[in-house]
Design an enzyme around this catalytic site. Structure first.
Site, PDB file in Angstrom:
ATOM      1  N   LYS A  19      32.066  30.786  45.502  1.00 14.78           N
ATOM      2  CA  LYS A  19      31.311  31.761  44.681  1.00 14.78           C
ATOM      3  C   LYS A  19      29.958  31.200  44.294  1.00 14.78           C
ATOM      4  CE  LYS A  19      34.061  32.460  41.185  1.00 14.78           C
ATOM      5  NZ  LYS A  19      35.132  31.509  41.514  1.00 14.78           N
ATOM      6  N   GLY A  20      29.929  29.905  43.960  1.00 17.73           N
ATOM      7  CA  GLY A  20      28.674  29.289  43.533  1.00 17.73           C
ATOM      8  C   GLY A  20      27.619  29.319  44.618  1.00 17.73           C
ATOM      9  N   LYS A 188      43.502  39.061  58.293  1.00 15.05           N
ATOM     10  CA  LYS A 188      44.302  39.927  57.436  1.00 15.05           C
ATOM     11  C   LYS A 188      43.505  40.344  56.199  1.00 15.05           C
ATOM     12  CE  LYS A 188      48.200  40.059  59.742  1.00 15.05           C
ATOM     13  NZ  LYS A 188      48.735  41.334  60.257  1.00 15.05           N
ATOM     14  N   GLN A 193      42.589  43.476  49.511  1.00 15.13           N
ATOM     15  CA  GLN A 193      42.971  44.741  48.885  1.00 15.13           C
ATOM     16  C   GLN A 193      43.701  44.511  47.565  1.00 15.13           C
ATOM     17  OE1 GLN A 193      44.892  47.505  51.718  1.00 15.13           O
ATOM     18  NE2 GLN A 193      43.983  46.292  53.363  1.00 15.13           N
ATOM     19  N   CYS A 381      22.513   4.095  38.487  1.00 18.11           N
ATOM     20  CA  CYS A 381      23.250   4.041  37.224  1.00 18.11           C
ATOM     21  C   CYS A 381      24.092   2.767  37.150  1.00 18.11           C
ATOM     22  CB  CYS A 381      24.086   5.307  37.046  1.00 18.11           C
ATOM     23  SG  CYS A 381      24.638   5.565  35.339  1.00 18.11           S
ATOM     24  N   GLU A 405      30.884  -3.382  28.860  1.00 20.23           N
ATOM     25  CA  GLU A 405      31.805  -2.277  29.118  1.00 20.23           C
ATOM     26  C   GLU A 405      33.125  -2.798  29.673  1.00 20.23           C
ATOM     27  OE1 GLU A 405      32.148   1.845  31.797  1.00 20.23           O
ATOM     28  OE2 GLU A 405      30.345   0.606  31.943  1.00 20.23           O
ATOM     29  N   HIS A 516      19.539   9.047  37.408  1.00 22.77           N
ATOM     30  CA  HIS A 516      20.188   9.694  38.553  1.00 22.77           C
ATOM     31  C   HIS A 516      19.157  10.516  39.318  1.00 22.77           C
ATOM     32  CE1 HIS A 516      24.529   8.930  37.795  1.00 22.77           C
ATOM     33  NE2 HIS A 516      24.110   8.763  36.550  1.00 22.77           N
ATOM     34  N   GLU A 518      19.321  11.885  42.113  1.00 22.07           N
ATOM     35  CA  GLU A 518      19.914  12.992  42.872  1.00 22.07           C
ATOM     36  C   GLU A 518      19.916  14.309  42.111  1.00 22.07           C
ATOM     37  OE1 GLU A 518      23.558  10.918  40.934  1.00 22.07           O
ATOM     38  OE2 GLU A 518      21.531  10.420  41.603  1.00 22.07           O
TER      39      GLU A 518
END
Length: 543
Positions: A19-20, A188, A193, A381, A405, A516, A518
């Site tokens: 859908k996206g 099909k 439907q 990152c 971390e 980031h 990207e």
């Protein structure tokens, strides 16, 4: 004020039909026809946002300029529309209920009983209207599948909103599956439907059906769907599996999808200019050259976790007329493998971001191999943070160097948690190791000042500063900066004292960034960092 027109996109039969991509493709065609078009994703799940969801559960968390943690479909929207969206372009059931409950606590409902109708549905409608302000047309994608109980308030909202704005100002597009049954050798239509029947029971009749299928639909089958689902024959559009998602707008255009949309919404004749898009798609599908890079990550079993990054690599490949083959390397498995064997056939090594200790030592091995063997390297990152750890351990000889971390008691925390930072609104944020995880990271676009004559400056065409998006909690420790630079690891990007980028000065291409890149890459405007890395890999391959 001019009435915004709405296209509501729903999905049936099952999820992950695209859908996206369909919504983004239609928006691209409308924008290239001269309309001010935008998209909204409404997610029925109860999480406030996907920020704390596992990548295996939800895929990538996409971050907007204003710091919203959103559904990965927003990444598709931005990449197709070539525009930056905001937190107004994505909301969830959790966000809606949170807002309504906060209003109730403040007494804004004047003591009334709070109900799904009208209060929850009203909040959904208000958010849709806000996203459409100042736009000619807003496409609203409703997440999930028709029939899901959690999606009912959203479907009621779009049903009511269509009545409110009038028939020439809204339309419904339903995307459904037309499966090919190999045993019978035929497509099909029964699932379609039934899905449309379910939608009608809710009070929504679709104006257009988009049929996802692995094989093309013939005219008779399209006519059958049109008659059984109550739509015009030219409103049955096929969406067949394509070599690239960027082909979909062109495939829709070939089927004259804009003609019925223009007729239903009373729009002028829509003729999009897709020449540049078409040219880039041809280079995505049939490029002249090829290069292989290693993609080192911890979520490689679910490629959706790195959706923006893999798409950005495709963008760079299109810009450079090169197919970029990805060799997926599981960083956890790499810990027990020989680096030379794994990376012997690649021309670049990319270490992606992530959270948690699992697979960290494998990423460090990859970084060490790229550094010592002068293979083009890009760290993003956590990839930058681990580049600092690797350099500290193997060059500065700080064998216990780590990120706090992963080791809170580490004596040489080259990466640490800062207590205070300024967010994208200029407000001070305070965080500790015990701060709730949701929405407490450094999120959104921040300015990065670039060191002159650096590799980063070269990549950004000698720009003095750029704005890139972030999603992280830990930072490079400035205490070690002098020692790093003394031994050749240069800080080439900074943001108000925070280290944003580092690079090696005696290496063909060794660049690591905290942001980031990207998230801002688009097919028609590739991010310079990603493009620079792929270009370096091509040069390495040629030499």
């Amino acid at each position: 004020m001019k009435q915004t027109k709405y296209i509501f996109v729903t999905g049936g039969v099952l999820s992950s039909l695209g859908k996206g991509i369909a919504a983004a493709s239609i928006a691209t065609l409308l924008k290239n026809s001269g309309l001010k078009a935008s998209i909204l994703k409404a997610d029925p799940y109860i999480n406030v946002d996907p920020g704390t969801m596992s990548p295996f559960e939800h895929g990538e968390v996409f971050v907007t300029d204003d710091g919203a943690e959103t559904d990965l479909d927003l990444g598709h929207y931005e990449r197709f529309l070539d525009e930056s969206l905001s937190q107004d372009n994505n909301f969830t059931t959790g966000r809606v209920y949170q807002s309504v409950i906060e209003k109730e606590r403040r007494g804004e409902y004047l003591g009334k009983t709070i109900q799904v109708i009208p209060h929850i549905v009203g909040e959904i409608k208000d958010r849709i209207k806000k996203a459409g302000e100042g736009k000619d047309i807003l496409i609203v994608e409703i997440g999930g599948t028709v029939g899901d109980i959690e999606g009912l308030p959203f479907l009621e909202a779009i049903r009511a909103l269509r009545l409110e704005v009038g028939k020439n100002n809204a339309m419904n597009i339903h995307l459904t599956l037309v499966p090919f049954i190999k045993a019978a050798g035929e497509l099909k239509t029964k699932p379609t439907q039934h899905s449309v029947g379910e939608l009608r029971r809710i009070g929504i009749s679709p104006d257009m059906i988009i049929c996802r299928s692995e094989k093309a639909l013939d005219r008779d089958l399209k006519d059958k769907i049109a008659i059984s689902c109550g739509v015009e024959k030219n409103c049955v559009i096929e969406s067949v599996d394509a070599a690239s998602i960027y082909q979909i707008p062109l495939n829709f255009l070939k089927q004259d999808i804009l003609n019925p949309i223009a007729e239903i919404l009373d729009l002028k004749n829509l003729k999009p200019n897709m020449e540049n898009w078409d040219s880039l798609v041809k280079r995505v599908i049939a490029p002249s050259n090829e290069v292989k890079i290693a993609f080192v990550g911890k979520y490689v079993d679910l490629k959706e976790s790195y959706k923006s990054l893999t798409e950005a690599i495709i963008h760079a490949g299109a810009a450079l007329d090169t197919k970029v083959e990805l060799k997926w390397v599981d960083s956890e498995k790499l810990e027990n493998m020989e680096s030379a064997e794994v990376f012997k056939d690649v021309s670049g090594i990319l270490v992606a971001g992530g959270f948690g200790y699992r697979g960290v030592e494998g990423k460090i091995k990859a970084i060490q191999y790229a550094r010592e063997n002068k293979i083009p390297f890009l760290g993003i990152c956590l990839g930058m943070q681990l580049a600092l750890v690797e350099f500290a351990r193997n060059v500065l000889k700080l064998k216990d160097a780590n990120s706090s971390e992963f080791d809170e008691k580490c004596e040489n925390p080259v990466v640490y948690l800062i207590d205070e930072f300024m967010d994208t609104n200029g407000e001070k944020q305070i965080r500790t190791a015990k701060t709730p995880l949701g929405g407490t990271m450094r999120l959104g676009a921040y300015k990065c000042d670039i060191k002159e004559k650096s590799l980063l400056a070269k990549v950004y065409n000698e720009a003095k500063s750029v704005k890139e998006r972030h999603r992280h909690r830990y930072e490079a420790n400035p205490k070690y900066r002098v020692d790093f630079e003394k031994h050749g690891l240069i800080v080439s990007g900074e943001s108000k004292g925070l280290i944003e980028a580092v690079e090696l000065n005696c290496h063909p291409f060794f660049l690591a960034v905290q942001f980031h890149p990207e998230f801002t890459s688009r097919l028609e405007h590739v991010n310079p960092v990603i493009c620079g890395f792929i270009k370096a890999a091509i040069n390495y391959e040629d030499n």
